[in-house]
Write a protein that holds these residues in place. Structure first.
Motif, mmCIF file in Angstrom:
data_model
loop_
_atom_site.group_PDB
_atom_site.id
_atom_site.type_symbol
_atom_site.label_atom_id
_atom_site.label_comp_id
_atom_site.label_asym_id
_atom_site.label_seq_id
_atom_site.Cartn_x
_atom_site.Cartn_y
_atom_site.Cartn_z
ATOM 1 N N PHE A 236 0.447 -1.209 0.284
ATOM 2 C CA PHE A 236 -0.561 0.234 0.482
ATOM 3 C C PHE A 236 0.929 1.130 0.257
ATOM 4 N N ALA A 237 1.946 0.798 0.617
ATOM 5 C CA ALA A 237 3.287 1.845 0.808
ATOM 6 C C ALA A 237 3.607 2.739 -0.762
ATOM 7 N N GLU A 238 3.609 1.720 -1.915
ATOM 8 C CA GLU A 238 3.498 1.369 -2.611
ATOM 9 C C GLU A 238 2.877 2.390 -3.608
ATOM 10 N N VAL A 239 2.123 1.661 -3.917
ATOM 11 C CA VAL A 239 0.609 2.460 -4.640
ATOM 12 C C VAL A 239 -0.257 3.783 -3.915
ATOM 13 N N SER A 240 0.837 3.904 -2.810
ATOM 14 C CA SER A 240 0.320 4.827 -2.284
ATOM 15 C C SER A 240 1.412 6.317 -3.136
ATOM 16 N N THR A 241 2.671 5.599 -3.165
ATOM 17 C CA THR A 241 3.763 6.742 -3.977
ATOM 18 C C THR A 241 3.316 6.738 -5.554
ATOM 19 N N GLU A 242 2.725 5.974 -6.179
ATOM 20 C CA GLU A 242 2.193 5.999 -7.173
ATOM 21 C C GLU A 242 1.127 6.840 -7.130
ATOM 22 N N LEU A 243 0.220 7.132 -6.798
ATOM 23 C CA LEU A 243 -0.789 8.045 -6.463
ATOM 24 C C LEU A 243 -0.510 9.192 -6.138
ATOM 25 N N VAL A 244 -0.146 9.751 -5.521
ATOM 26 C CA VAL A 244 0.894 11.050 -4.985
ATOM 27 C C VAL A 244 1.358 11.040 -6.671
ATOM 28 N N THR A 245 2.439 10.253 -7.047
ATOM 29 C CA THR A 245 2.937 11.089 -8.155
ATOM 30 C C THR A 245 1.913 11.673 -9.710
ATOM 31 N N GLU A 246 0.953 10.652 -9.580
ATOM 32 C CA GLU A 246 -0.397 10.956 -10.479
ATOM 33 C C GLU A 246 -1.707 12.124 -10.342
ATOM 34 N N LEU A 247 -1.226 13.024 -8.708
ATOM 35 C CA LEU A 247 -2.246 13.429 -8.115
ATOM 36 C C LEU A 247 -1.559 14.448 -8.324
ATOM 37 N N GLU A 248 0.383 14.787 -8.165
ATOM 38 C CA GLU A 248 1.056 16.102 -8.505
ATOM 39 C C GLU A 248 0.511 16.455 -9.834
ATOM 40 N N GLU A 249 0.809 15.022 -11.076
ATOM 41 C CA GLU A 249 0.757 15.451 -12.232
ATOM 42 C C GLU A 249 -0.177 16.676 -12.812
ATOM 43 N N GLU A 250 -1.272 15.781 -11.712
ATOM 44 C CA GLU A 250 -2.515 16.463 -12.512
ATOM 45 C C GLU A 250 -2.772 17.705 -12.351
ATOM 46 N N ARG A 251 -2.465 17.646 -10.612
ATOM 47 C CA ARG A 251 -2.309 18.897 -10.209
ATOM 48 C C ARG A 251 -1.442 20.043 -11.842
ATOM 49 N N ASP A 252 -0.152 19.453 -12.213
ATOM 50 C CA ASP A 252 0.261 20.333 -12.970
ATOM 51 C C ASP A 252 0.050 20.957 -13.806
ATOM 52 N N LYS A 253 -1.119 20.148 -14.854
ATOM 53 C CA LYS A 253 -2.034 20.290 -15.934
ATOM 54 C C LYS A 253 -2.347 21.642 -15.849
ATOM 55 N N PRO A 254 -2.766 22.827 -17.139
ATOM 56 C CA PRO A 254 -3.227 23.405 -17.342
ATOM 57 C C PRO A 254 -4.762 22.984 -17.247
ATOM 58 N N ASP A 255 -5.346 21.844 -17.787
ATOM 59 C CA ASP A 255 -6.719 22.139 -17.316
ATOM 60 C C ASP A 255 -7.018 20.975 -16.226
ATOM 61 N N ARG A 256 -7.034 20.653 -15.457
ATOM 62 C CA ARG A 256 -7.056 20.096 -14.385
ATOM 63 C C ARG A 256 -8.607 18.765 -14.070
ATOM 64 N N ASP A 257 -8.279 17.419 -13.737
ATOM 65 C CA ASP A 257 -9.743 16.949 -13.514
ATOM 66 C C ASP A 257 -9.633 16.742 -12.048
ATOM 67 N N LEU A 258 -11.178 17.680 -11.479
ATOM 68 C CA LEU A 258 -11.276 17.643 -9.911
ATOM 69 C C LEU A 258 -11.337 16.622 -9.690
ATOM 70 N N GLU A 259 -12.949 15.872 -10.656
ATOM 71 C CA GLU A 259 -13.403 14.569 -9.892
ATOM 72 C C GLU A 259 -11.698 13.366 -10.256
ATOM 73 N N LEU A 260 -10.653 13.620 -11.035
ATOM 74 C CA LEU A 260 -10.141 12.388 -10.822
ATOM 75 C C LEU A 260 -8.955 12.491 -9.380
ATOM 76 N N GLU A 261 -8.783 14.094 -9.433
ATOM 77 C CA GLU A 261 -8.398 13.931 -8.297
ATOM 78 C C GLU A 261 -8.779 13.762 -7.168
ATOM 79 N N ALA A 262 -9.703 14.197 -6.853
ATOM 80 C CA ALA A 262 -10.959 14.106 -5.691
ATOM 81 C C ALA A 262 -10.811 11.916 -5.280
#
Length: 460
Positions: A236-262
């Motif tokens: 779960f720690a490894e999966v959580s790290t991947e989720l944090v990486t995806e969340l950071e990438e989504e936040r850097d996009k100009p067109d953020r998907d708030l539903e995906l972030e949630a």
């Protein structure tokens, strides 16, 4: 008195007086009671002899001198009796001589003027003389009876003293023998005390060895049991790290998907909860190991027997699997959901459960190795409330025990395991913990070739 005067010669009166005095000396035992008086009385004839010589030289009538001499002898006798008045026969003789002395004195005084008693007193003196004689004889008989009684008492006292001295000598001999025996017993007691101390030391070492053996079983089980929550935590720690990486990438996009972030945050939160859950499971396993390994405090605390039994069921199973990876068994926990917390010493009761479960898995493994077709090793643990008690049952379908083994199963150092695999103290210590430490009972039911069930009953 006149009959003594009729002797006619003081030469004959002195030997008679000497004989009477000698008999008195012997009767009163004067050589021991009054040695000095006894020596003086041996010379009682001397005054009589002197009076006899004086009467011869001066040509004096002897009857008057006779009476004077008898009065002198009587006075000496009375003085002796007064001196030994503490002696009962002497007091009786003193009473006997009193009237006689008074009678002789009165008669002597009446004869002084004329040398004869006046006739008007003859009748009275004769009557008095008869009374005095009867009185004298009566008290002499009484004195003789008293002397015999005292002599018997003296002989009895001497026999008692002799017996007392004999008893004292025997007591001294017995005391000497007792002292010797006591010294020997003391020496033996010291040797036994030393042997007992050595035995207690050996026993403590064996108990510690048994505890370390059970701790080894527990540690092996914990090593396997703790692997599962650690694997979950890592995954779960490894999966959580991947989720944090995806969340950071989504936040850097100009067109953020708030539903995906949630969704990513929800997955991350769920993973953290799983990590916390399995981390707590690992922490509880470690805590259980520490509680099992540390010295028992002896204090009873409210304990969930269902959780305790379930934990040690899995630890005992994984402990055996750590030694033999090929071993598998079916675990059947059956716990009463309404079972209240029970006041027990959790560390001690955990040792009992671990020992019973380890033996159960050992028994089913032994039967499995026989290669019986269709055999499935099964170990079950159950709890239930029975009246004012709580029952905890550990059951297996292993090799079972014959009656000869079952009768000795709780004896110290008795074991059916091969040398090096058991000390024979596990069940003995478990029995003491349940019965003496918790006031409960531990019984075994077993049939050879079918299985064994241990039943622990504890006050609720």
């Amino acid at each position: 008195m006149a009959n003594y005067s009729d002797l006619g010669d003081i030469f004959l009166v002195a030997p008679v007086a000497f004989g009477v005095v000698s008999a008195l000396r012997k009767f009163l035992d004067l050589p021991h009671r009054l040695p000095r008086w006894n020596r003086w009385l041996t010379w009682i004839w001397v005054p009589g002899g002197l009076l006899y010589l004086g009467a011869r030289v001066l040509n004096i009538q002897s009857s008057t001198l006779d009476e004077a001499y008898w009065l002198l002898v009587l006075a000496g006798v009375m003085a002796v009796l007064v001196a030994v008045r503490d002696y009962r026969p002497a007091r009786s003789l003193l009473l006997a001589m009193g009237p006689l002395a008074l009678y002789w004195l009165i008669e002597y005084l009446l004869e002084l003027p004329t040398g004869k008693v006046p006739k008007q007193y003859d009748s009275a003196l004769d009557t008095t003389q008869v009374f005095v004689s009867i009185w004298l004889i009566t008290f002499i008989i009484i004195a003789r009876s008293q002397k015999k009684t005292l002599e018997k008492e003296r002989v009895l006292r001497e026999e008692e003293e002799k017996a007392k001295r004999l008893i004292e000598a025997q007591n001294a001999q017995l005391e000497h023998l007792v002292n010797e025996r006591t010294a020997a017993l003391t020496h033996q007691a010291e040797e036994l005390r030393a042997a007992l101390t050595e035995l207690k030391t050996t026993q403590a070492q064996l108990i510690q060895s048994e505890k370390m053996a059970s701790l080894g079983e527990l540690t092996a089980g914990i090593a396997h049991e703790i692997q599962n929550p650690l694997n979950f935590v890592n995954n779960f720690a490894e999966v959580s790290t991947e989720l944090v990486t995806e969340l950071e990438e989504e936040r850097d996009k100009p067109d953020r998907d708030l539903e995906l972030e949630a969704d990513l945050l929800a997955d991350l939160k769920q993973n953290l909860q799983k990590i916390h859950q399995h981390g707590g499971r690992a922490a509880s396993i470690v805590r259980g190991m520490l509680e099992h390994s540390r010295q028992s405090s002896g204090e009873r605390t409210p304990t969930d027997l269902n959780a305790l039994a379930d934990e040690y069921l899995r630890l005992a199973y994984h402990g055996l699997r750590a030694k033999d990876k090929s071993f598998n068994a079916t675990l059947k926990p059956d716990f009463d959901p309404n079972l209240p917390p029970v006041e027990v010493i959790a560390q001690d009761l955990g040792r009992v459960l671990l020992n019973l479960l380890t033996n159960a898995f050992y028994a089913v493994k032994q039967r499995q190795q026989r290669g019986e077709p269709g055999y499935a090793p099964t170990v079950s643990v159950s709890t239930r409330r029975v009246g004012d008690a709580v029952e905890l049952r550990v059951q297996d379908n292993g090799t079972g025990m014959p009656e000869s083994v079952k009768a000795k199963i709780f004896q110290p150092f008795f074991t059916t395991k091969p040398t090096g695999e058991g000390t024979g103290l596990g069940l003995s210590l478990s029995y003491d913990i349940v019965t003496q430490g918790h006031g409960g009972t531990l019984v075994v039911e077993s049939r050879e070739g079918e299985g064994t069930e241990f039943v622990i009953s504890l006050p609720a």
